[in-house]
Design an enzyme around this catalytic site. Sequence first.
Site, short mmCIF file in Angstrom:
data_model
loop_
_atom_site.label_atom_id
_atom_site.label_comp_id
_atom_site.label_asym_id
_atom_site.label_seq_id
_atom_site.Cartn_x
_atom_site.Cartn_y
_atom_site.Cartn_z
N ASN A 7 0.97 -1.07 -0.08
CA ASN A 7 -0.12 -0.12 -0.16
C ASN A 7 0.86 1.18 0.10
O ASN A 7 1.49 1.56 0.99
CB ASN A 7 -0.75 -0.13 1.20
CG ASN A 7 -1.85 1.24 1.48
OD1 ASN A 7 -1.77 2.10 0.28
ND2 ASN A 7 -2.16 1.37 2.48
N LYS A 9 -0.02 4.40 -0.02
CA LYS A 9 -0.69 5.41 0.52
C LYS A 9 -0.39 6.50 -0.28
O LYS A 9 -0.30 6.42 -1.53
CB LYS A 9 -0.01 5.62 1.98
CG LYS A 9 -0.11 4.54 2.90
CD LYS A 9 -0.09 4.63 4.24
CE LYS A 9 -0.41 3.10 4.88
NZ LYS A 9 -0.33 3.46 6.39
N HIS A 88 -9.79 1.45 4.66
CA HIS A 88 -8.55 1.59 5.36
C HIS A 88 -8.96 2.66 6.49
O HIS A 88 -9.51 3.49 6.47
CB HIS A 88 -7.45 2.13 4.46
CG HIS A 88 -5.94 1.99 5.07
ND1 HIS A 88 -5.58 2.85 5.94
CD2 HIS A 88 -5.02 1.27 4.93
CE1 HIS A 88 -4.57 2.78 6.19
NE2 HIS A 88 -4.05 1.64 5.78
N GLU A 90 -7.17 4.89 7.68
CA GLU A 90 -6.98 6.33 7.46
C GLU A 90 -8.23 7.06 6.57
O GLU A 90 -8.46 8.06 6.83
CB GLU A 90 -5.64 6.51 6.55
CG GLU A 90 -4.52 6.37 7.43
CD GLU A 90 -3.33 5.58 6.70
OE1 GLU A 90 -3.11 5.64 5.42
OE2 GLU A 90 -2.35 5.27 7.55
N GLU A 158 -6.08 -4.78 10.41
CA GLU A 158 -5.05 -3.75 10.80
C GLU A 158 -5.29 -3.32 12.02
O GLU A 158 -6.23 -2.20 12.01
CB GLU A 158 -4.90 -2.65 9.59
CG GLU A 158 -4.66 -3.48 8.37
CD GLU A 158 -4.03 -2.41 7.36
OE1 GLU A 158 -2.53 -2.51 7.06
OE2 GLU A 158 -4.41 -1.39 7.19
N GLY A 164 2.11 1.96 11.26
CA GLY A 164 3.41 2.78 11.17
C GLY A 164 4.26 3.06 12.29
O GLY A 164 4.92 4.09 12.30
N SER A 200 2.70 -2.22 10.58
CA SER A 200 4.37 -2.32 10.71
C SER A 200 4.84 -3.64 10.24
O SER A 200 5.74 -4.20 11.16
CB SER A 200 4.45 -2.21 12.27
OG SER A 200 3.97 -0.91 12.68
P1 PGA Z 1 2.41 0.26 7.88
O1 PGA Z 1 0.98 0.52 7.24
O2 PGA Z 1 2.89 -1.07 7.04
O3 PGA Z 1 3.37 1.58 7.57
O4 PGA Z 1 2.30 0.15 9.29
C1 PGA Z 1 0.01 -0.42 6.91
C2 PGA Z 1 -1.17 -0.09 6.27
O5 PGA Z 1 -1.68 0.96 6.76
O6 PGA Z 1 -1.79 -0.47 5.39
#
Ligand code: PGA
Length: 240
Positions: A7, A9, A88, A90, A158, A164, A200
């Site tokens: 992803n 982002k 997601h 976010e 998640e 993150g 992560s």
């Molecule tokens: P990350 O993000 O691997 O940077 O923690 C995962 C995600 O939000 O899909």
Amino acid sequence: MKFVCGNFKMNGSVSTISDYVKSLNELDPEVLENLCVCVPHPLLGFAQEAKFNLGAQDCYLEKHGAYTGDVSPALLHECGAKYVLIGHSERRKYHKETDSLVYKKALVASQCHLTPIVCVGENKDQINDRYEVLRAQINALSVKFNDKPIKSIMIAYEPVWAIGIGEIPEPKIIDSVCEFISELAIKIFGRKINVLYGGSVNADNAEEILALKNVDGVLVGGACLEIEKFKPIINQASRY
Ligand code: PGA
């Protein structure tokens, strides 16, 4: 092989995408089949050489119409996307996406021949109630919308607090949550669907996460942006 989904982002650029695609294209065909990278919408047009699956990070809940600034799942499919992330954390946080909106988007995406990867997960203050939170998020997918069920789907667990930050929940918790999701999904969809873990995931912890029985793959944010960090994760997944 277990499934790997990157992803981007709101990252990536026109100047670097072609080298990125070329480098991943060198992987074995079986690996490429089980690999997806979700890029920002404009980059789909610059990643057409990809031999792996392309995905988007969101879509609108209608196929076309007067919705300025939104993107149709039908157009994403025409642009080469096979998968789309839906709900997601976010999107849920910054765009106030609700469980019912997530359901509608997933349904329309699947009608447009995209496989929705629906993201679910608890916030930090919901850790003690995580099973109830997840049950509500997943049960929302069972609502019949014009009596049309979602055809093809994956769910990504998640935990929002693990995104993150470089830390993951205890592996045995990841495994039992993914088992819970898988069993609930069987009740809703009448078949086994893939359950991914995200939050992560990196080259150091991918081995122990991917070894978990109930984890069918991983959703990788930050670590998918650089090929040297992403390839070791893909290699681990290809051992299954
Ligand atoms: P990350 O993000 O691997 O940077 O923690 C995962 C995600 O939000 O899909």
